[in-house]
Design an enzyme around this catalytic site. Structure first.
Site: not given
Length: 183
Positions: A28, A46-48, A59, A62, A72, A119, A132, A143, A169-170
């Site tokens: 579980e 929301q799931d990403n 990554r 953020h 998250k 994160h 996540y 953002d 962006k990063d």
């Protein structure tokens, strides 16, 4: 399922129990009641999911600003990552400090990253898939990011600046010192 505080207590490790036999295992991975017992009460909406083909994909770091700040719950479906949460809560005794945890598909451990934390993660294996949950919808207007390699934070990433595979962006994210007081 066990929920364990890290060196920054707001960031928590979630360790689901696995039940195995000769066929494999069952676990579980999300239970509202057991997460709440461990102090995680976020209402996820929301799931990403992200896939990174090469190892060394980085990554982050953020976050989203209020009123669309996101907590998250991160886990790895395939491969492995070094998962990092940086405290960006001005006035916090741990402001600018971070927690870094290895997450992989083999163990199924998860990391809870609360509001007020940036994160990011670096893939440790090729073909890594990360999933996540977040408790606020993605908001382009909210953002933000901070530099993954900010020397004031000093994250011990498993890749050098030359080896890190980054988005545009990063590559250009500002340093923590320039962050306005958002949290």
């Amino acid at each position: 399922m066990r929920v364990i505080e890290t060196e920054i207590p707001a960031v928590k490790r979630v360790i689901p129990k696995r039940h195995g036999d000769e066929r494999g295992w069952f676990s579980e991975v999300f239970r509202v009641d057991q997460l709440a017992e461990g102090g995680i009460t976020s209402a996820f909406v929301q799931d990403n999911q992200s896939f990174s083909a090469p190892a060394g994909t980085l990554r982050g770091l953020h976050f989203q600003t209020p009123p669309a700040a996101q907590a998250k719950l991160v886990r790895v479906l395939a491969g492995a990552i070094l998962d990092v949460a940086v405290d960006i809560r001005h006035g916090s005794p741990t402001f600018g400090r971070y927690v870094a945890v290895r997450l992989d598909a083999e163990t199924g451990e998860q990391l809870f990253v609360p509001h007020g934390f940036a994160h990011g993660f670096c893939t440790l294996e090729p073909n890594t898939m990360v999933a996540y949950k977040v408790d606020a919808y993605y908001s382009p207007a909210n953002d933000r990011s901070i530099a993954w390699n900010d020397p004031d934070i000093g994250i011990d990433w498993p890749v050098s600046e030359a080896e890190a595979i980054l988005s545009g962006k990063d590559k250009t994210a500002p340093r923590l010192a320039s962050l306005e007081k958002l949290f």
